[in-house]
Motif scaffolding. Structure first.
Motif, PDB file in Angstrom:
ATOM      1  N   PHE A 159       0.703  -0.991   0.120  1.00 43.73           N
ATOM      2  CA  PHE A 159       0.103   0.011   0.164  1.00 43.73           C
ATOM      3  C   PHE A 159       0.730   1.319   0.024  1.00 43.73           C
ATOM      4  O   PHE A 159       2.261   1.249   0.317  1.00 43.73           O
ATOM      5  CB  PHE A 159      -1.093   0.027   1.193  1.00 43.73           C
ATOM      6  CG  PHE A 159      -0.293   0.023   2.486  1.00 43.73           C
ATOM      7  CD1 PHE A 159       0.171   1.194   3.379  1.00 43.73           C
ATOM      8  CD2 PHE A 159      -0.139  -1.369   3.196  1.00 43.73           C
ATOM      9  CE1 PHE A 159       0.739   0.886   4.524  1.00 43.73           C
ATOM     10  CE2 PHE A 159       0.556  -1.361   4.156  1.00 43.73           C
ATOM     11  CZ  PHE A 159       1.071  -0.380   4.821  1.00 43.73           C
ATOM     12  N   MET A 160       0.399   2.372  -0.219  1.00 41.78           N
ATOM     13  CA  MET A 160       0.624   3.745  -0.261  1.00 41.78           C
ATOM     14  C   MET A 160       0.869   4.278   1.178  1.00 41.78           C
ATOM     15  O   MET A 160      -0.173   4.178   1.738  1.00 41.78           O
ATOM     16  CB  MET A 160       0.477   4.513  -1.454  1.00 41.78           C
ATOM     17  CG  MET A 160       0.936   3.998  -2.675  1.00 41.78           C
ATOM     18  SD  MET A 160       2.652   3.581  -3.049  1.00 41.78           S
ATOM     19  CE  MET A 160       3.331   5.477  -3.322  1.00 41.78           C
ATOM     20  N   TRP A 161       1.745   4.951   1.480  1.00 42.71           N
ATOM     21  CA  TRP A 161       1.975   5.865   2.921  1.00 42.71           C
ATOM     22  C   TRP A 161       2.620   7.187   2.583  1.00 42.71           C
ATOM     23  O   TRP A 161       3.832   6.945   2.514  1.00 42.71           O
ATOM     24  CB  TRP A 161       2.292   4.952   3.904  1.00 42.71           C
ATOM     25  CG  TRP A 161       1.989   5.639   5.242  1.00 42.71           C
ATOM     26  CD1 TRP A 161       3.113   6.268   6.091  1.00 42.71           C
ATOM     27  CD2 TRP A 161       0.931   5.629   6.074  1.00 42.71           C
ATOM     28  NE1 TRP A 161       2.648   6.760   7.238  1.00 42.71           N
ATOM     29  CE2 TRP A 161       1.351   6.331   7.289  1.00 42.71           C
ATOM     30  CE3 TRP A 161      -0.368   4.901   5.831  1.00 42.71           C
ATOM     31  CZ2 TRP A 161       0.428   6.620   8.295  1.00 42.71           C
ATOM     32  CZ3 TRP A 161      -1.127   5.424   6.871  1.00 42.71           C
ATOM     33  CH2 TRP A 161      -0.852   6.008   8.099  1.00 42.71           C
ATOM     34  N   HIS A 162       1.780   8.106   2.665  1.00 38.35           N
ATOM     35  CA  HIS A 162       2.661   9.467   2.399  1.00 38.35           C
ATOM     36  C   HIS A 162       3.387   9.485   1.190  1.00 38.35           C
ATOM     37  O   HIS A 162       4.590   9.908   1.131  1.00 38.35           O
ATOM     38  CB  HIS A 162       3.412   9.846   3.556  1.00 38.35           C
ATOM     39  CG  HIS A 162       2.540  10.205   4.744  1.00 38.35           C
ATOM     40  ND1 HIS A 162       2.006  11.373   4.924  1.00 38.35           N
ATOM     41  CD2 HIS A 162       2.308   9.452   5.821  1.00 38.35           C
ATOM     42  CE1 HIS A 162       1.340  11.327   6.131  1.00 38.35           C
ATOM     43  NE2 HIS A 162       1.332  10.218   6.757  1.00 38.35           N
ATOM     44  N   LYS A 163       2.790   8.859  -0.094  1.00 41.22           N
ATOM     45  CA  LYS A 163       3.534   8.879  -1.175  1.00 41.22           C
ATOM     46  C   LYS A 163       4.702   7.685  -1.396  1.00 41.22           C
ATOM     47  O   LYS A 163       5.515   7.842  -2.406  1.00 41.22           O
ATOM     48  CB  LYS A 163       3.936  10.174  -1.884  1.00 41.22           C
ATOM     49  CG  LYS A 163       2.685  11.146  -1.846  1.00 41.22           C
ATOM     50  CD  LYS A 163       3.427  12.202  -2.601  1.00 41.22           C
ATOM     51  CE  LYS A 163       1.912  13.473  -2.698  1.00 41.22           C
ATOM     52  NZ  LYS A 163       2.604  14.681  -3.119  1.00 41.22           N
ATOM     53  N   GLU A 164       4.838   7.012  -0.246  1.00 42.63           N
ATOM     54  CA  GLU A 164       5.639   6.215  -0.196  1.00 42.63           C
ATOM     55  C   GLU A 164       5.305   4.632  -0.181  1.00 42.63           C
ATOM     56  O   GLU A 164       4.120   4.385   0.242  1.00 42.63           O
ATOM     57  CB  GLU A 164       6.529   6.124   0.916  1.00 42.63           C
ATOM     58  CG  GLU A 164       7.437   7.285   0.907  1.00 42.63           C
ATOM     59  CD  GLU A 164       8.442   7.781  -0.106  1.00 42.63           C
ATOM     60  OE1 GLU A 164       8.860   6.746  -0.740  1.00 42.63           O
ATOM     61  OE2 GLU A 164       9.059   8.749  -0.099  1.00 42.63           O
ATOM     62  N   GLY A 165       5.854   3.714  -0.860  1.00 42.92           N
ATOM     63  CA  GLY A 165       5.473   2.328  -1.151  1.00 42.92           C
ATOM     64  C   GLY A 165       5.855   1.588  -0.025  1.00 42.92           C
ATOM     65  O   GLY A 165       7.044   1.481   0.609  1.00 42.92           O
ATOM     66  N   VAL A 166       4.771   0.792   0.641  1.00 43.11           N
ATOM     67  CA  VAL A 166       4.911  -0.150   1.815  1.00 43.11           C
ATOM     68  C   VAL A 166       4.525  -1.517   1.585  1.00 43.11           C
ATOM     69  O   VAL A 166       3.538  -1.925   0.709  1.00 43.11           O
ATOM     70  CB  VAL A 166       4.372   0.303   2.932  1.00 43.11           C
ATOM     71  CG1 VAL A 166       4.486  -0.415   4.217  1.00 43.11           C
ATOM     72  CG2 VAL A 166       4.607   1.808   3.354  1.00 43.11           C
TER      73      VAL A 166
END
Length: 210
Positions: A159-166
């Motif tokens: 998923f995305m978190w603050h425009k970063e991939g996780v």
């Protein structure tokens, strides 16, 4: 094996490791893909013997060198941002006993790297529902088990978190017993929230990237 032949193998291995490091740092390639592509660049279509290919520890060392030479002005800030976000995510997922792993933990993360976590729960579905209830759009894939290929693949949610991939690999609670251990080189293979917080506290806050 004569000394000259052994020295030639070591030089070739080092050359492949350096080429793989560039692919990882510049293109975001994973270690196995980078290793194969680097070997083909240097050896052509010749199938290299296994003892010629560098291990991940040697490639990681070359990634550190590459980052220090070509990205010293931006990489520390990038790493600091990813580790800060990792702590934020891990706090939100604390009920699943999260561990950080990969390049954000070992300090080689660059512009193409994502945050990689390992979570431990009664079931993967429990984690999926938890994320969906927080309005996160998730993709599901599979990741090799950290214990090795004989343990099969584990479900992984991205998923995305603050425009970063996780990317969070979902393990059973029983797997926790084998999670906290050092790598062959003595470094942690994964770190809990307290350890990641310590990495942030002990690092000098980098200047903002341009």
């Amino acid at each position: 094996m004569t000394p000259n032949v052994n020295e030639e193998l070591q030089l070739l291995r080092a050359e492949i490791a350096a080429a793989a490091a560039r692919l990882i740092a510049e293109d975001g390639a994973d270690y196995n893909t980078a290793k194969r592509k680097a070997a083909k660049q240097i050896l052509g279509d010749t199938q290299p013997p296994l003892n010629l290919l560098p291990d991940n520890a040697q490639i990681e060392a070359e990634v550190r060198i590459y980052q220090s030479l070509f990205h010293a002005d931006t990489q520390p800030a990038r790493l600091f941002r990813l580790r800060t976000l990792a702590v934020d995510i891990m706090e939100g997922l604390e009920r699943f006993q999260p561990f950080l792993t990969g390049s954000v933990l070992n300090g080689t993360a660059g512009p193409h790297d994502d945050i990689h976590l390992q979570l431990f729960a009664d079931s993967a579905k429990e984690v999926e529902i938890f994320l969906l209830n927080r309005n996160l759009q998730i993709d599901i894939s599979e990741t090799p088990h950290f214990k090795g290929p004989r343990h099969g693949m584990v479900e992984t949610v991205s998923f995305m978190w603050h425009k970063e991939g996780v990317h969070a690999a979902l393990y059973e609670l029983d797997d926790l017993r084998g999670a906290v251990k050092t790598r062959g080189d003595g470094k942690l293979a994964r770190a809990d929230i307290a350890a990641v917080r310590a990495l942030l506290v002990n690092s000098t806050h980098p200047p903002s990237t341009p």
